[in-house]
Design a protein around this motif. Structure first.
Motif, PDB file in Angstrom:
ATOM      1  N   LEU A  65       0.821  -1.206   0.000  1.00 56.71           N
ATOM      2  CA  LEU A  65       0.000   0.000   0.000  1.00 56.71           C
ATOM      3  C   LEU A  65       0.857   1.260   0.000  1.00 56.71           C
ATOM      4  N   ALA A  66       2.000   1.215   0.657  1.00 57.13           N
ATOM      5  CA  ALA A  66       2.875   2.389   0.714  1.00 57.13           C
ATOM      6  C   ALA A  66       3.402   2.774  -0.670  1.00 57.13           C
ATOM      7  N   LYS A  67       3.343   1.858  -1.619  1.00 55.54           N
ATOM      8  CA  LYS A  67       3.815   2.139  -2.980  1.00 55.54           C
ATOM      9  C   LYS A  67       2.674   2.464  -3.930  1.00 55.54           C
ATOM     10  N   CYS A  68       1.455   2.445  -3.426  1.00 54.89           N
ATOM     11  CA  CYS A  68       0.294   2.743  -4.256  1.00 54.89           C
ATOM     12  C   CYS A  68       0.192   4.256  -4.480  1.00 54.89           C
ATOM     13  N   ASP A  69       0.127   4.678  -5.743  1.00 54.78           N
ATOM     14  CA  ASP A  69       0.087   6.114  -6.037  1.00 54.78           C
ATOM     15  C   ASP A  69      -1.313   6.603  -6.409  1.00 54.78           C
ATOM     16  N   ALA A  70      -2.333   5.869  -5.965  1.00 48.16           N
ATOM     17  CA  ALA A  70      -3.707   6.316  -6.215  1.00 48.16           C
ATOM     18  C   ALA A  70      -4.001   7.591  -5.451  1.00 48.16           C
ATOM     19  N   SER A  71      -4.961   8.348  -5.955  1.00 44.99           N
ATOM     20  CA  SER A  71      -5.397   9.590  -5.309  1.00 44.99           C
ATOM     21  C   SER A  71      -6.883   9.736  -5.509  1.00 44.99           C
TER      22      SER A  71
ATOM     23  N   ARG B 197      -1.494   7.057   0.458  1.00 50.32           N
ATOM     24  CA  ARG B 197      -1.149   8.380   1.001  1.00 50.32           C
ATOM     25  C   ARG B 197      -1.659   9.524   0.136  1.00 50.32           C
ATOM     26  N   GLY B 198      -1.711   9.318  -1.200  1.00 51.27           N
ATOM     27  CA  GLY B 198      -2.214  10.376  -2.061  1.00 51.27           C
ATOM     28  C   GLY B 198      -3.686  10.641  -1.851  1.00 51.27           C
ATOM     29  N   VAL B 199      -4.455   9.590  -1.590  1.00 51.92           N
ATOM     30  CA  VAL B 199      -5.875   9.747  -1.280  1.00 51.92           C
ATOM     31  C   VAL B 199      -6.045  10.526   0.014  1.00 51.92           C
ATOM     32  N   ALA B 200      -5.331  10.091   1.057  1.00 57.63           N
ATOM     33  CA  ALA B 200      -5.458  10.739   2.365  1.00 57.63           C
ATOM     34  C   ALA B 200      -4.995  12.196   2.311  1.00 57.63           C
TER      35      ALA B 200
END
Length: 325
Positions: free
Chosen positions: A108-114, A215-218
């Motif tokens: 999850l730490a490597k997920c770049d979703a936003s 992290r990008g979502v948050a």
């Protein structure tokens, strides 16, 4: 035809859903005898695979519905509601956004979703899949919280015949009442930055706020809730192309007086971003339906439906009304 998805075996192994109030979420119950339920994998134009579930009524569906989830909420949360809609003859798709539930692949730490990628890539791919799965129907969106906020980022928005939004608002902290306002400030201004920095993601499940978030979502969630007009805060900054002023599909916005997030001010705050959308707003008191609480999440609970079936019927009536227009 879009051909951007492939069937996969249906699984219901995870019967619990992390939510704002997870103790109130009932497990999926398969009681419908006239509904076929099966899993799909939907590919986005970011080449990300999204886990989805289709609900197909026995008769051919003339109306098909995409249920767009709240931030960090898995599709299983909407299972009972989706089954109910399918029992009324509607085709339905539910899905997990990238980085959530079964749409999380890898670290999850490597997920770049936003939030932006959810609205610009995930939701359009699901809408395309809805058209492929229920060919010849009219296509509608039921948005829960963020699911209704992000539709102005969808480049294929013109396919949507109508919108039914539940607890959809700007989520602006400034408009919240005490003491919830302090809780929201602590989550947004302390918990999110600290955990993003130390873990590379936000473990919102640890404090009952849905699934762990990329992290990008948050980060965007924090920025927009601290700003004015939710996503309007990002216009001209991280959002340069959008369709909030172009969507002309009729919409019904449903809110509840005990919702500490989507209060009346925040619903109006979000509505103002959709400058040309025809709006019908219903702001309801749970006590009028014999309920002690609905809040931000319980509209979709089968327990709420059992006590106040007219609430889910509102969605059915709205969809049928749009079909006859």
């Amino acid at each position: 035809m879009h051909n951007n998805y492939a069937p996969s075996p249906a699984t219901w192994q995870d019967n619990t859903v992390g939510t704002v109030s997870s103790k109130h979420i009932d497990a999926p119950v398969n009681t419908a005898t006239n509904v076929e339920t099966y899993a799909l994998t939907i590919m986005t134009d970011r080449n990300q695979a999204l886990a989805a579930t289709a609900y197909r009524p026995k008769a051919s569906a003339k109306i098909a519905v995409m249920i767009a989830p709240a931030t960090g909420i898995k599709r299983q949360f909407y299972h009972n509601f989706a089954t109910f809609l399918a029992e009324q003859g509607f085709g339905v798709l539910t899905f997990d956004n990238e980085g959530i539930g079964e749409s999380l692949t890898g670290d999850l730490a490597k997920c770049d979703a936003s939030l932006i990628s959810w609205g610009r890539h995930d939701m359009p791919a699901v809408l395309d899949a809805l058209q492929d799965e229920f060919d010849g129907a009219s296509y509608h969106l039921i948005g829960h919280s963020a699911g209704g906020q992000l539709i102005g980022l969808m480049p294929n928005y013109q396919t949507i015949t109508s919108v039914f939004n539940v607890a959809c608002s700007s989520g602006r902290i400034k408009n919240m009442d005490m003491p919830y306002k302090l809780k929201a400030m602590g989550f947004m201004d302390a918990f999110i930055p600290l955990t993003n920095l130390t873990l590379g993601y936000t473990p919102s499940d640890k404090i009952g706020m849905g699934e762990p978030l990329p992290r990008g979502v948050a980060r965007q969630w924090r920025e927009w809730c601290n700003g004015a007009g939710y996503i309007k805060t990002a216009f001209g900054k991280s959002v340069h192309t959008h369709f909030y002023g172009d969507i002309a599909a009729p919409s019904l916005w449903l809110g509840f007086s005990d919702d500490e997030i989507a209060n009346s001010k925040n619903i109006d705050d979000m509505i103002r971003v959709f400058t040309t959308m025809p709006i019908e707003k219903h702001f309801l008191d749970p006590k009028d339906f014999g309920l002690s609480h609905i809040g931000h999440m319980r509209y979709f609970s089968s327990k709420t439906h059992a006590k106040a079936p007219e609430l889910w019927q509102m969605a059915v009536d709205w969809l049928n009304q749009q079909q006859s227009v």
